[in-house]
Design a protein around this motif. Structure first.
Motif, short mmCIF file in Angstrom:
data_model
loop_
_atom_site.label_atom_id
_atom_site.label_comp_id
_atom_site.label_asym_id
_atom_site.label_seq_id
_atom_site.Cartn_x
_atom_site.Cartn_y
_atom_site.Cartn_z
N ALA A 33 0.82 -1.21 0.00
CA ALA A 33 0.00 0.00 0.00
C ALA A 33 0.86 1.27 0.00
N PHE A 37 0.90 4.07 -2.85
CA PHE A 37 0.61 5.45 -2.51
C PHE A 37 1.70 6.38 -3.03
N GLU A 77 -4.08 14.50 0.88
CA GLU A 77 -4.21 13.07 0.60
C GLU A 77 -3.23 12.26 1.44
N VAL A 80 -4.58 11.76 5.00
CA VAL A 80 -5.64 10.76 5.12
C VAL A 80 -5.11 9.37 4.76
N GLY A 81 -4.32 9.30 3.69
CA GLY A 81 -3.84 8.01 3.22
C GLY A 81 -2.98 7.31 4.25
N ILE A 84 -5.03 5.93 7.03
CA ILE A 84 -5.74 4.69 6.71
C ILE A 84 -4.76 3.52 6.71
N ILE A 85 -3.55 3.73 6.15
CA ILE A 85 -2.58 2.64 6.10
C ILE A 85 -2.18 2.22 7.52
N SER A 87 -3.94 2.58 10.21
CA SER A 87 -5.09 1.93 10.83
C SER A 87 -5.19 0.47 10.39
N ILE A 88 -4.94 0.23 9.11
CA ILE A 88 -4.96 -1.16 8.61
C ILE A 88 -3.83 -1.97 9.22
N ILE A 91 -4.38 -3.34 12.70
CA ILE A 91 -5.26 -4.51 12.84
C ILE A 91 -4.60 -5.75 12.25
#
Lengths: 105, 482
Positions: A33, A37, A77, A80-81, A84-85, A87-88, A91
């Motif tokens: 990712a 990006f 971007e 935010v990007g 999100i990365i 956050s993934i 998990i």
């Protein structure tokens, strides 16, 4: 002199097109990712180069203004990007999009 | 050239002010959810009032360019805003339970919905490619975050990631198209581009044409036209149920609103080229959307693919050029309302923050929740284009425009796909009413709780779909002054 200037802008725009295609290939072919990006960022920078080269060729300030806006959007971007990365990654402990296969059908 | 007319950006300003107010009140007062609700309602009311003022200004012969030619106040921009405002109000009601469930992060969610609405509204008003790009990003970035706002949901994260990567990719393609158009014409303003193309004989139009194609491709991603639709099913499936309807409808309205300005104003000169391009994309979207929707086992993925087909129908109408703009907005408005209504029912079934929505969950819905089932059935029937619903009138106008524009083959493809589409739309209806729900050992007749906000959305959506399906006159008249 004028002819030389036009050739120069053309060369920059060709370089930008190549960068854009590299970015596109990176996004479509890589599966990390973060690398994907980065490829998007490369595409946006190719856009900036095109704008600047064209602004120079036209003797117009508009293209340089556009670059500033594209930079701001790219920064937004990134914010935010990366969130999100991260956050993934928290998990799943991975940033590979191949593992993002929960959604399909 | 200082020509700032605040009225031409007033609705967006109200929404952004509302978003800021929600965030600031949250920081200082930590209020209960209903306070956010009041502020949001006030923002929507103020935005609505601004739109009314814009209509009055337009009726008095005002309007025109402002902000250095970046924004235009024309009937199209005002009408798009009205449609988006309705979508946003319905979307917020639908998402309210999910947003309230976010606890301390509720203010973030509410303000993101407001900001996204403002971004997509700006898309309909922008007549400068750089401005369109910024408006697009204001809306899209807010939606990326909304897709993953429920942190405990891995599916939401995955949806956010996919939406983000492909959305950013699409935005980069779009603005590269803008850069090439600028390289070819020396302008990013659509009216300047139009003037350039009309005044000069372009010796080598290749750069401009490639730029135009990339602009269409970038926007094609946003409106989920095939073959640029691959993200939509995953995002609709994984994002929190409450916001999906808003997400899908707002992005589609904003994308088409911008596309109309870009192609009908900026590149009107090249209509021959883009009509053919749009026709190919339209045919692909209609066929692929319909065929892929048939095989789905998840209602949200089915709705995503049906959205691809609907993007195709909208593009079918657009091939005719400016005369099609009349029907376009009617279709966008009524389809958005259907979509939000359908997703309101999905929200009721899969829970406000849930992901996924397999067909099995809908067995026997007719008995568990008569209202949700009836509205979902109605929206399915309307989406399939059955007469006496708004879906029929919208589709009819699109086909009529394309036929008049000389794309008879496209109309035939669209009609064939519409017939095939009955299969998957009616499959859901049959499942809800004629198949008992005895999956997973739960009581098949246990009534489904229906929050009052969702009930309003369902009833509004059903009313619009039926009333304007039978008497389309008033809404058509209003939206075709565009």
């Amino acid at each position: 002199m004028i002819a030389a200037a036009i050739v120069t802008a053309d060369w920059y725009m060709t370089l930008a097109a190549v960068l854009f295609l590299i970015g596109m290939a990176g996004l479509l072919l890589r599966n990390n990712a973060l690398v994907m990006f980065m490829s998007v960022e490369l595409m946006l920078n190719a856009v900036n180069l095109t704008f600047v080269a064209a602004a120079r060729a036209h003797g117009d300030i508009g293209g340089q203004m556009a670059v500033l806006f594209v930079l701001v959007v790219a920064a937004a971007e990134v914010a935010v990007g990366l969130a999100i990365i991260v956050s993934i990654f928290r998990i799943r402990r991975t940033a590979s999009v191949d593992d993002l296969s929960e959604l399909s059908g | 050239m200082i020509d700032v007319s605040y009225l031409s950006a007033a609705p967006e300003m109200m929404l952004v002010l509302g978003a800021v107010a929600v965030l600031m009140v949250d920081v200082f007062a930590k209020p209960p959810p209903r306070v956010h609700g009041w502020i949001t309602a006030a923002a929507y009311l103020a935005a609505g009032a601004s739109i009314v003022l814009q209509w009055q200004r337009l009726g008095a012969g005002g309007g025109g360019l402002s902000f250095g030619g970046a924004l235009v106040l024309d009937p199209w921009a005002a009408a798009v805003r009205a449609v988006l405002l309705v979508v946003a109000v319905l979307g917020t009601l639908c998402a309210w339970e999910m947003l309230a469930g976010l606890g301390r992060r509720m203010a973030e969610g509410v303000s993101l919905v407001l900001v996204a609405t403002a971004g997509f509204m700006l898309m309909g008003a922008s007549v400068d490619l750089v401005m369109v790009f910024i408006a697009l990003e204001i809306g899209s970035i807010a939606l990326y975050v909304l897709a993953g706002i429920v942190r405990s949901s891995p599916a939401g994260d995955e949806a956010a990631m996919k939406y983000f990567l492909l959305g950013a990719f699409a935005s980069a393609i779009f603005i590269y198209g803008g850069a090439l158009a600028y390289a070819g014409t020396g302008a990013t303003n659509l009216f300047d581009i139009e003037r350039f193309l009309n005044d000069y004989l372009v010796a080598r139009p290749a750069v401009i044409l490639i730029g135009m194609a990339l602009l269409v491709v970038g926007m094609g991603f946003k409106v989920t036209a095939a073959p640029f639709h691959s993200w939509a099913p995953d995002v609709y499936q994984g994002a929190p149920a409450g916001v999906v309807g808003f997400m899908a409808a707002a992005a589609k309205v904003g994308g088409f609103a911008a596309l109309v300005h870009i192609l009908f104003i900026g590149f009107a000169r090249y209509q021959g080229a883009w009509s053919d391009g749009l026709a190919v994309i339209a045919a692909l979207s209609v066929v692929l959307g319909t065929l892929l929707a048939i095989g789905q086992s998840d209602v949200r993925r089915m709705l995503a693919y049906s959205g691809v087909a609907h993007a195709g129908f909208l593009l079918t109408g657009m091939t005719a050029g400016a005369p099609a703009a009349d029907g376009l907005l009617f279709y966008l408005a009524t389809y958005s309302v259907m979509l939000v209504g359908a997703f309101a029912a999905v929200t009721a079934v899969s829970g406000p923050a849930g992901a996924g929505s397999s067909f099995d969950e809908y067995r026997g819905l007719g008995r568990r929740s008569p209202v949700a089932a009836a509205v979902l059935a109605l929206t399915m029937i309307a989406m399939s284009g059955m007469p006496l619903t708004t879906g029929f009138i919208g589709k009819f106008q699109m086909f009529a425009s394309a036929w008049d524009g000389g794309y008879e083959w496209l109309v035939i493809v669209g009609l064939a796909a519409s017939v095939a589409a009955f299969f998957f739309y009616l499959r859901l209806v049959v499942l809800m009413y004629f198949r008992p729900g005895e999956e997973n050992g739960r009581d098949p007749d246990a009534p489904l709780p229906l929050p009052v906000t969702i009930r309003w959305v369902l009833l509004f959506s059903a009313a619009v779909t039926l009333v304007f399906g039978i008497y389309p006159g008033p809404l058509l008249g209003l939206l075709t002054r565009v």
